[in-house]
Structure formats: structure tokens, C-alpha cells
Design a protein around this motif. Structure first.
Motif, PDB file in Angstrom:
ATOM      1  N   LEU A   1       0.830  -1.213   0.000  1.00  0.00           N
ATOM      2  CA  LEU A   1       0.000   0.000   0.000  1.00  0.00           C
ATOM      3  C   LEU A   1       0.861   1.257   0.000  1.00  0.00           C
ATOM      4  CD1 LEU A   1      -2.842  -0.776   2.570  1.00  0.00           C
ATOM      5  CD2 LEU A   1      -3.008  -0.747   0.078  1.00  0.00           C
ATOM      6  N   THR A   2       1.879   1.270   0.856  1.00  0.00           N
ATOM      7  CA  THR A   2       2.705   2.474   0.963  1.00  0.00           C
ATOM      8  C   THR A   2       3.518   2.703  -0.314  1.00  0.00           C
ATOM      9  OG1 THR A   2       4.394   1.231   2.198  1.00  0.00           O
ATOM     10  CG2 THR A   2       2.788   2.525   3.488  1.00  0.00           C
TER      11      THR A   2
ATOM     12  N   ASP B   1      -5.208   1.573  -8.080  1.00  0.00           N
ATOM     13  CA  ASP B   1      -4.558   1.652  -9.388  1.00  0.00           C
ATOM     14  C   ASP B   1      -5.574   1.831 -10.517  1.00  0.00           C
ATOM     15  OD1 ASP B   1      -2.275   1.807 -10.919  1.00  0.00           O
ATOM     16  OD2 ASP B   1      -2.254  -0.343 -11.355  1.00  0.00           O
ATOM     17  N   THR B   2      -6.431   2.836 -10.335  1.00  0.00           N
ATOM     18  CA  THR B   2      -7.464   3.148 -11.316  1.00  0.00           C
ATOM     19  C   THR B   2      -7.728   4.644 -11.286  1.00  0.00           C
ATOM     20  OG1 THR B   2      -9.701   2.608 -12.070  1.00  0.00           O
ATOM     21  CG2 THR B   2      -9.374   2.726  -9.701  1.00  0.00           C
TER      22      THR B   2
ATOM     23  N   ASP C   1      -8.045  10.723  -4.361  1.00  0.00           N
ATOM     24  CA  ASP C   1      -6.601  10.570  -4.561  1.00  0.00           C
ATOM     25  C   ASP C   1      -6.109   9.250  -3.963  1.00  0.00           C
ATOM     26  OD1 ASP C   1      -6.417  13.159  -5.686  1.00  0.00           O
ATOM     27  OD2 ASP C   1      -5.861  14.068  -3.759  1.00  0.00           O
ATOM     28  N   ILE C   2      -6.560   8.973  -2.751  1.00  0.00           N
ATOM     29  CA  ILE C   2      -6.146   7.754  -2.054  1.00  0.00           C
ATOM     30  C   ILE C   2      -6.677   6.531  -2.784  1.00  0.00           C
ATOM     31  CG2 ILE C   2      -6.294   6.458   0.115  1.00  0.00           C
ATOM     32  CD1 ILE C   2      -6.669   9.283   1.491  1.00  0.00           C
TER      33      ILE C   2
ATOM     34  N   ASN D   1       3.311   6.154  -2.130  1.00  0.00           N
ATOM     35  CA  ASN D   1       4.556   6.850  -2.425  1.00  0.00           C
ATOM     36  C   ASN D   1       4.609   7.218  -3.914  1.00  0.00           C
ATOM     37  OD1 ASN D   1       7.205   7.710  -2.712  1.00  0.00           O
ATOM     38  ND2 ASN D   1       8.085   6.019  -1.580  1.00  0.00           N
ATOM     39  N   LYS D   2       4.295   6.267  -4.773  1.00  0.00           N
ATOM     40  CA  LYS D   2       4.305   6.494  -6.223  1.00  0.00           C
ATOM     41  C   LYS D   2       3.334   7.620  -6.612  1.00  0.00           C
ATOM     42  CE  LYS D   2       3.484   4.118 -10.601  1.00  0.00           C
ATOM     43  NZ  LYS D   2       3.030   2.875 -11.222  1.00  0.00           N
ATOM     44  N   ALA D   3       2.224   7.728  -5.880  1.00  0.00           N
ATOM     45  CA  ALA D   3       1.219   8.763  -6.158  1.00  0.00           C
ATOM     46  C   ALA D   3       1.586  10.115  -5.563  1.00  0.00           C
ATOM     47  CB  ALA D   3      -0.141   8.310  -5.618  1.00  0.00           C
ATOM     48  N   GLY D   4       2.702  10.192  -4.834  1.00  0.00           N
ATOM     49  CA  GLY D   4       3.126  11.466  -4.259  1.00  0.00           C
ATOM     50  C   GLY D   4       2.356  11.866  -3.019  1.00  0.00           C
ATOM     51  N   ILE D   5       1.782  10.903  -2.324  1.00  0.00           N
ATOM     52  CA  ILE D   5       1.016  11.197  -1.113  1.00  0.00           C
ATOM     53  C   ILE D   5       1.901  11.078   0.125  1.00  0.00           C
ATOM     54  CG2 ILE D   5      -0.912  10.418   0.333  1.00  0.00           C
ATOM     55  CD1 ILE D   5      -2.334   9.610  -2.315  1.00  0.00           C
TER      56      ILE D   5
END
Length: 164
Positions: A41-42, A80-81, A73-74, A46-50
Motif C-alpha cells: 500500500l505504501t 490503481d485506477t 486521490d487515495i 509513495n508512487k502517487a506522491g502522497i
């Protein structure tokens, strides 16, 4: 039912309420799962910049303020959609049947409207809203504010100054 979304929100609240970076083991104890699940999950968060996790430093921190992180966003990050998709249609209705012939366009339109409604609602809700609701619930039920109860949490989970 997939629990990635609720687990990610749980983890992000824990991370946001901690004075120090929280690692995957500490998050897993709080979520009630294993650290490898949390690492998956992390990695997506992380990849999403959160969130950010740095090499050599154990734990994660938010990269944006909780009010700037929408639930959409979460959801997008961990699922992954690009949008919420709640229901799928069955694939082989019988076209010779009056219901079978017409069910896909009818349910398809209804399901699309529900998906659109949920996407809109999640876009309007933030991590800060979740934190606020949790703190209000804790106050209503006579529980201590997690920022005031760090020592109790640390002894329960082994987390050094982590806060739920």
C-alpha cells in the motif's frame, strides 16, 4: 470485499498524527495486518506522491497536508485506477429473454450514475475530514485525543511516539 482503500486511509491517519515517521511494522500492528501488505500500500501511496519513505530512515511522512489529499486521490493510488467502479454487469444475459435483452443498458446506466456519484463524493472529502471525524467520535465516546495519549499507544504497539 477489498480492504486496500480503508487500510490506506487508516495508515495515512496514523502517519499524519505521528510526530515521528511511522514504519510498516507499526502501521501493520494498528491496521491488524502484516507488514508486507502495508508495504504494498505504501509503495502505491509513495508512487502517487502522497507519502514519502526515505532510504536509511525508517518510516513514512505525508508529502501534502491532509486537507489537500482527497479520498479519491487515495482510492486512485491504492486501487490503481482513475475512478471508482462499484458494480460489474454479468456477461452473458440471454438476448432471447426480454429481461436478458434489456438488462445491460438499464443496469449499465444505473451503475454508471452510482459510480459518478461516488467519484464526486470522494473528490469532495479529504484525509483531514477523516481525521476530524475520528477525533469528534473519540471525543463523543470519551476517548483521549491521540496526540495526548502517545505513551499509552507506544506501550500497546511498540511504536515510539506513534499516534493513532
Amino acid at each position: 470485499m477489498d480492504t486496500r482503500f480503508s487500510s490506506a486511509i487508516h495508515a495515512l491517519i496514523l502517519i499524519s498524527q505521528s510526530a515521528t515517521p511511522v514504519n510498516s511494522e507499526q502501521i501493520a500492528v494498528s491496521v491488524g495486518t502484516n507488514p508486507s501488505y502495508i508495504r504494498k500500500l505504501t509503495a502505491r501511496l509513495n508512487k502517487a506522491g502522497i507519502i514519502e519513505g526515505r532510504r536509511g530512515i525508517s518510516g513514512f511522512r505525508l508529502l501534502r497536508q491532509p486537507g489537500d489529499i482527497t479520498l479519491l486521490d487515495i482510492y486512485r493510488a491504492v486501487m490503481d485506477t482513475d475512478s471508482v467502479h462499484l458494480f460489474d454487469l454479468h456477461h452473458n444475459p440471454n438476448d432471447a429473454c426480454i429481461v436478458g435483452h434489456n438488462i445491460r443498458p438499464v443496469l449499465g446506466g444505473m451503475f454508471q450514475q452510482m459510480d459518478d456519484d461516488v467519484n464526486h463524493r470522494l473528490q469532495g472529502m479529504t484525509l483531514a475530514d477523516c481525521i476530524s471525524d475520528m477525533l469528534a467520535y473519540m471525543a463523543r465516546t470519551g476517548q483521549a485525543n491521540p496526540r495526548q495519549d502517545a505513551a499509552k499507544h507506544s506501550s500497546r504497539t511498540g511504536a515510539a511516539d506513534a499516534r493513532e
